[in-house]
Design a protein around this motif. Structure first.
Motif, PDB file in Angstrom:
ATOM      1  N   GLN A 227      -4.658   1.175  -6.310  1.00 19.04           N
ATOM      2  CA  GLN A 227      -5.080  -0.180  -5.952  1.00 19.04           C
ATOM      3  C   GLN A 227      -6.596  -0.286  -5.966  1.00 19.04           C
ATOM      4  O   GLN A 227      -7.284   0.438  -5.241  1.00 19.04           O
ATOM      5  CB  GLN A 227      -4.553  -0.550  -4.562  1.00 19.04           C
TER       6      GLN A 227
ATOM      7  N   GLU B  59      -6.712   2.677   8.177  1.00 16.17           N
ATOM      8  CA  GLU B  59      -6.979   3.739   7.199  1.00 16.17           C
ATOM      9  C   GLU B  59      -8.328   4.395   7.490  1.00 16.17           C
ATOM     10  O   GLU B  59      -8.462   5.617   7.461  1.00 16.17           O
ATOM     11  CB  GLU B  59      -7.013   3.158   5.782  1.00 16.17           C
TER      12      GLU B  59
ATOM     13  N   ARG C 131       0.802  -1.229   0.000  1.00 14.71           N
ATOM     14  CA  ARG C 131       0.000   0.000   0.000  1.00 14.71           C
ATOM     15  C   ARG C 131       0.835   1.278   0.000  1.00 14.71           C
ATOM     16  O   ARG C 131       0.337   2.339  -0.358  1.00 14.71           O
ATOM     17  CB  ARG C 131      -0.965   0.014   1.180  1.00 14.71           C
ATOM     18  N   ASP C 132       2.096   1.188   0.396  1.00 15.63           N
ATOM     19  CA  ASP C 132       2.924   2.394   0.448  1.00 15.63           C
ATOM     20  C   ASP C 132       3.756   2.612  -0.815  1.00 15.63           C
ATOM     21  O   ASP C 132       4.593   3.511  -0.857  1.00 15.63           O
ATOM     22  CB  ASP C 132       3.874   2.331   1.650  1.00 15.63           C
TER      23      ASP C 132
ATOM     24  N   ARG D 139      -6.225   2.683  -2.998  1.00 13.42           N
ATOM     25  CA  ARG D 139      -5.239   3.746  -3.216  1.00 13.42           C
ATOM     26  C   ARG D 139      -5.618   4.478  -4.491  1.00 13.42           C
ATOM     27  O   ARG D 139      -5.697   3.830  -5.536  1.00 13.42           O
ATOM     28  CB  ARG D 139      -3.821   3.172  -3.337  1.00 13.42           C
ATOM     29  N   PRO D 140      -5.831   5.777  -4.486  1.00 12.00           N
ATOM     30  CA  PRO D 140      -5.786   6.620  -3.288  1.00 12.00           C
ATOM     31  C   PRO D 140      -6.936   6.279  -2.345  1.00 12.00           C
ATOM     32  O   PRO D 140      -8.031   5.954  -2.804  1.00 12.00           O
ATOM     33  CB  PRO D 140      -5.943   8.025  -3.854  1.00 12.00           C
ATOM     34  N   PHE D 141      -6.687   6.375  -1.050  1.00 13.18           N
ATOM     35  CA  PHE D 141      -7.717   6.002  -0.084  1.00 13.18           C
ATOM     36  C   PHE D 141      -8.853   7.027  -0.092  1.00 13.18           C
ATOM     37  O   PHE D 141      -8.615   8.228  -0.050  1.00 13.18           O
ATOM     38  CB  PHE D 141      -7.127   5.885   1.320  1.00 13.18           C
TER      39      PHE D 141
ATOM     40  N   HIS E 102      -1.839  11.189  -7.426  1.00 12.50           N
ATOM     41  CA  HIS E 102      -2.812  10.340  -6.717  1.00 12.50           C
ATOM     42  C   HIS E 102      -4.106  11.098  -6.490  1.00 12.50           C
ATOM     43  O   HIS E 102      -5.194  10.564  -6.695  1.00 12.50           O
ATOM     44  CB  HIS E 102      -2.225   9.896  -5.365  1.00 12.50           C
TER      45      HIS E 102
END
Lengths: 89, 385, 292
Positions: free
Chosen positions: B132, B332, B126-127, B297-299, B226
């Motif tokens: 995603q 998150e 995730r980083d 992602r982006p959250f 993002h």
């Protein structure tokens, strides 16, 4: 320069000529034209693209803005026409 | 055309429809059949792609970074240890701004060995900076890969995208799906045309040394992309609906959340089961809903904040575990919502099925406003009968 | 015909102002390589001195496209570049993977082997400075026996022979292999031009003396490179169609001592050590000459 000035991909296209590596130098090549037979070995082996030959037949010149003073030109000179001289402070 | 399709078949069909120029493959369970389907299509001439057999996933990702920098549309697929091995190049692909699209048939990571599905592999990346997307069904796998190319290759985005399908639960399960016509896809997905590509006519260096003087600025540009991708994805999904008649409510799909007393937040195929369970519980008078995080992602912080502030109790189901405090998705959500009043549920690790029975316990627990981390299907744990 | 003939083509594909140390062997070979290949070339480089030398963003020292990537994937990235170029009908562009000995003989060996196995049409170049020089002279599998590095302090702890990557690559299936030495520009240029004309995976091994790591006066870079071949430490040869041909005489060799004594990395060696190394070298060259 701030983040807005950056390209969308990390591409670099500006020549390194703007970087003056000449100030790394402690010794400087000096050519004795009387001895030079213009074999251009100094030009061929220069790692820093700093031996300039303007046209075939002319004497090699040193680009002092970039020459790092390694001395390869002096060692490889077929006529010992290049001596390395200490730079002043 | 309606076909019976596994998630992996759907993913391979998406690569064909997207007309990927270069595909690099390396086998790993449960992704392998994606590579096999593409190999077969290339051999039969159904797909005009350069097909590279790699000697590792790290090399597969590396090859695609090279190909993408030349201006090619690229495709690969992986799972688990393969994704972990790629990690270094996943970071590189982001920094190089190469919009590679890659389905991940999500699986546990050893040791000890486990070949079955959970979200540990994808969540652990995730980083990296990849976009995603988590899919609920096989149709969504195909559709999302097409949308992913559109968003990833947008000149204001230029980021790689990972399309996650649950290992086996989607990758190997047959569903009826609609495989779109090539003409429709061509109308939807333009050719890849990057602003910069490696070209002997215009020599440049891609990815050379950046010093502390500008490193922060380059990283910020990625963060900015993002942010931009949020709106681009919404637009891409809207256009997708116009052409294909399907949409998925990106970035968070809400199901019966409007008047809910308790909402379960989850991602992937388990959200489908959770929706059915929510229907059952509603018949018993329990007002519960499901929010499915489709874009991790982006959250989707804004959407999650709104959701959490509008319902009395919320819990998050993670099919992975982040050693620290609760699940990664839970963390998150809690961070976006700005409240400690959220429960964390861990279930479905290493291929363990998450049946309605477990989900009912989770919903009841959320209704009771229990907090802290519960390993919901742990033998000998709090929920064990 | 003029009396003043340039020993190399005049066209430059490298700018001054790059970041190599004074007297570094890498840019000498890079400059010659690009003079031989010309502008229809795309290169990829991993971590190493080769990633630092071309300059800091936004400056760049070469006049061909260059793609940077992580340490262990030079072969793989070359495969990807090649595939994309072929897909777009650019078969005439030469793909060059340029990596150091650490990036080739150690961490990048798998990826290189994969690329050769895939039959990638590329020119893979190992510029060999015989240690991890960008991190400050740590031993690699290409470090010669007896050399002092920061991870083989005193040099005596390093008794392994240098890994023979060329032999591995020949077994792996390269279509052309050669050793190149910038002290012999004509031989160097010829081999690059030959390699460029052959389709398939090619492997070139370039000796790249490093003044700071080998501990010698930077003015002696070419002198030491020349001695490496003249003493037989770095024989110049070409491999093609199953045959190896030596392109510089190996029979009349200078004493190894001349090569070793110019370099601080060998200064701890006793006279007996040097004599022993001379014997090992002589034996290995006798073997090579029989194989030819």
């Amino acid at each position: 320069m701030n983040y807005r000035d950056l390209p969308s991909m990390p591409v670099a296209a500006q020549s390194t000529e703007s970087i003056t590596t000449g100030d790394w130098r402690t010794i400087r090549p000096v050519l004795n034209k009387d001895l030079c037979d213009r074999c251009y070995h100094c030009w061929a082996f220069c790692p820093d693209v700093s031996v300039i030959v303007e046209e075939e037949g002319s004497f090699p010149k040193v680009d002092l803005n970039h020459c790092k003073g390694c001395g390869i030109c002096s060692t490889e000179c077929s006529k010992q026409a290049i001596t390395m001289v200490r730079e002043d402070l | 055309m309606i076909e019976a399709s596994t998630g992996n078949y759907a993913a391979a069909q998406a690569a064909r429809l997207a007309k990927a120029d270069v595909v690099a493959v390396y086998p790993i369970t449960p992704q392998t059949t994606i590579s096999e389907y593409v190999a077969s299509m290339v051999q039969k001439g159904e797909m005009n792609a350069e097909f590279l057999l790699m000697e590792s996933e790290h090399s597969a990702m590396s090859a695609l970074i090279g190909a993408s920098t030349i201006g090619a549309r690229t495709f690969t697929a992986t799972s688990s240890h393969g994704l972990a091995l790629m990690h270094e190049m996943l970071m590189w692909a982001v920094g190089a701004r190469t919009p590679i699209v890659m389905p991940v048939a999500a699986r546990a990571i050893g040791g000890p060995w486990n070949i079955w599905g959970d979200h540990q592999d994808a969540i652990s990346e995730r980083d990296t900076g990849w976009l995603q997307f988590f899919c609920e069904n096989n149709q969504e796998v195909l559709d999302t890969i097409l949308m992913a190319y559109r968003v990833a290759e947008d000149r204001n985005v230029m980021l790689p995208a990972m399309v996650v399908e649950d290992g086996f639960v989607l990758s190997h399960t047959v569903e009826r799906i609609d495989i779109p016509d090539q003409e429709e896809v061509d109308a939807y997905l333009p050719k890849y045309s990057p602003e910069f590509f490696a070209d002997t006519e215009n020599p440049m260096r891609f990815g050379g040394l950046v010093t502390p003087d500008l490193w922060t600025e380059f990283r910020y540009r990625i963060a900015e992309s993002h942010e931009i991708s949020r709106e681009k994805l919404k637009a891409a999904e809207k256009d997708f609906e116009k052409v294909f008649g399907r949409s998925y409510g990106s970035p968070v799909e809400t199901y019966r959340c409007e008047d809910a007393d308790a909402v379960l937040i989850a991602a992937g195929a388990v959200a489908g089961t959770a929706k059915e369970v929510a229907d059952q519980l509603r018949m018993q008078g329990k007002k519960v809903g499901v929010a499915r995080i489709r874009v991790f992602r982006p959250f989707p912080s804004e959407e999650i904040r709104k959701l959490v502030s509008s319902v009395p109790s919320v819990g998050v189901l993670d099919k992975s575990y982040t050693f620290g405090d609760g699940g990664a998705m839970f963390n998150e959500v809690r961070s976006a919502a700005g409240t400690l009043e959220i429960g964390s549920y861990i279930a479905g690790l290493g291929g363990r099925d998450v049946p309605p029975k477990v989900l009912i316990k989770i919903f009841n627990n959320i209704l009771e406003k229990n907090r802290g981390t519960v390993w919901a299907d742990l033998k000998g744990g709090d929920f064990d009968d | 015909m003029t009396d003043f003939q340039f020993p190399l083509p005049k066209e430059e594909y490298m700018y001054p102002g790059h970041s190599a140390c004074p007297g570094c062997g890498e840019p000498i070979s890079m400059r010659m390589l690009l003079k031989a290949l010309g502008p229809d070339t795309i290169m990829n480089v991993p971590a190493g001195c080769c990633a630092v030398i071309p300059g800091v963003w936004p400056t760049y020292s070469l006049k061909i496209p260059l793609i940077d990537h992580a340490f262990e994937c030079t072969g793989a990235v070359s495969s990807g570049i090649r595939a994309a170029l072929d897909h777009f009908g650019k078969e005439d562009v030469t793909v060059v993977g340029w990596a150091g000995d650490g990036g080739t003989a150690d961490i990048g060996l798998q990826s290189l082997s994969g690329a050769v196995d895939r039959g990638t049409d590329m020119l893979y170049i190992m510029y060999d400075n015989e240690a991890y020089m960008n991190t400050g002279n740590q031993c690699s599998s290409a470090t010669p026996c007896g050399a002092n590095t920061t991870t083989t302090p005193g040099g005596k702890s390093h008794q392994r022979t240098k890994k023979d990557v060329m032999k591995m690559m020949i077994a792996n299936g390269i279509v052309y292999g050669a050793s190149l030495n910038p002290a012999f520009p004509e031989d160097f240029m010829e081999k690059v031009v030959t390699a460029k004309g052959i389709r398939g995976p090619k492997f070139l091994h370039i000796l790249s003396p490093c003044p700071s790591g080998w501990k010698f006066d930077p003015r002696n870079t070419i002198k030491i490179a020349r001695l490496a071949t003249e003493t037989g430490v770095f024989p110049l040869y070409e491999y093609r169609n199953g045959e190896t041909i030596f392109t510089k005489d190996l029979k009349n060799r200078k004493p190894l001592e001349e090569y070793l004594r110019l370099q601080g990395r060998f200064k701890h060696l006793s006279q007996a050590d040097v004599e022993g190394m001379q014997r090992v070298l002589d034996e290995s060259i006798q073997k090579l000459l029989k194989e030819e």
